[in-house]
Structure formats: structure tokens, C-alpha cells
Design a protein around this motif. Sequence first.
Motif: not given
Length: 239
Positions: A207, A212, A215-216
Motif C-alpha cells: 500500500a 490503501e 483496503d488491503k
Amino acid sequence: MTETAAQKAVCVYCGSSYGEKPQFAEEARKLGSLLHSMKWKLVYGGGTTGLMGEIAKAAMGPEVDGNVHGIIPNALVSRERTEEPSEKHEKKNSVSSFNDEIKKSVDNHNGSTPLSHEYGTTTIVPDMHTRKRLMATESDAFVAMPGGYGTLEEIMECITWSQLGIHQKPVVLFNMDGFYDSLLEFIQHSIKSGFISEKNGRIIQVASSAEEVIDKIQQYVVPDGRFTLNWDDEHQESK
């Protein structure tokens, strides 16, 4: 990023120094603030200096009502705060002044850290092995921000544990400003050289922003091809 998600405990490994770029501290604060806003728990190494201190204080939030658990060996605890870069470096416009201050901090850092309720709840343990085990069993995901030997050793151990089938938790490199580019190149080199399988290369997610990272973690899919060994109680604890 998903708007609603179950609360998680995220273990973040990072340096007890600030690094040479103001961006590192800025991104650490962004991730800490995001964890606070999502009411996710931060599990970290218990330091109050450098990136450790930045993310922990941000995760506690402006009202100091966050959920942060620092885990630190007794040998690393300092009862007195020594001079170090603090919030005042955020107000400086001079990059050279920031770098001079950071260099003094790194050169004079003896490895110990003071404790403060502003950085969450702290558990003091007898040794590094106990620290790592407690951090791992208490967390639902692992994230590495910039750091030194300790950060690299800790995240690589989590990657290895996943490869061996000890846990199935997300592992994310927060590659701010390309900090982990050379490590990612090494991993690709190891894959091409036949020491890491393509599937196990997917254990690590990358990320470049705080959003992010979340999200990951939320979208993580346990890769096929990992070892299916029987780790008895340890295997069950870490799931």
C-alpha cells in the motif's frame, strides 16, 4: 475503502526514530487517525518516540479516547524523556533544520523510550520474544511502516509464519515514498531465483497510502500454496 467494516486490531511495526523525511511522520499520523476514526485497535511496540509515537498518539485521537495497546520489553523503558524531535518540527519550514534535528535524535537515541497515557495502554514484558508473541496473538493484521532492523525482522517473521501456515492474517507493507522498493525487488529476485514461490509472493500486499492500507487488510485473500503444517496450540492461537 469500505465504509463499514468489523472492528479489527492492527499490529503496526515501525521505527522509534523519525527517518529523514517529514513525510514518514505525516503518513504515520494519517494511518493512526484513520484507525481512530474507524474505532480499530492499534497494537504496536510501545514506544513514544519516532514513528511509533506518531502513530500511537494519532490513533488515540484528540480526545485521547482511542484503543491503543503498546507492548514493550522492560529493558527498553526509560523513566525520563530525553531531548528529541517533537511536535515543534511540524511547525518548521526549514528542511535542513528538520534534518539536523532528526540526525541528533538518531545519533543520541539509546534505544529506550518514556511511557505516557497519551500513547495508550502499555504492557511491559520481560523480553523481545514475549513482546512479539503477544503482539501477534492480539492482532488481526500486520502492517510495516518505515523502520530499521527491528521493523524488518518483525514483518519478515510474520511473512514466514504465514508461509508456514501458522496464521492466515493480512500482511501489508506501507510503502510510503517507495521506502520498501528495494525489499520488493529482493522478493521478486528470490521468486525468479526459485527460493520463493509465486503464490507465496502474494502473502505480502503493498500500500502507498493510509487508505490503501485499510483496503488491503479488508480485501486480503489468503494465497494458495502455503505450507499446511500442524503447529498444535500455536497454530490455533494465531488464527
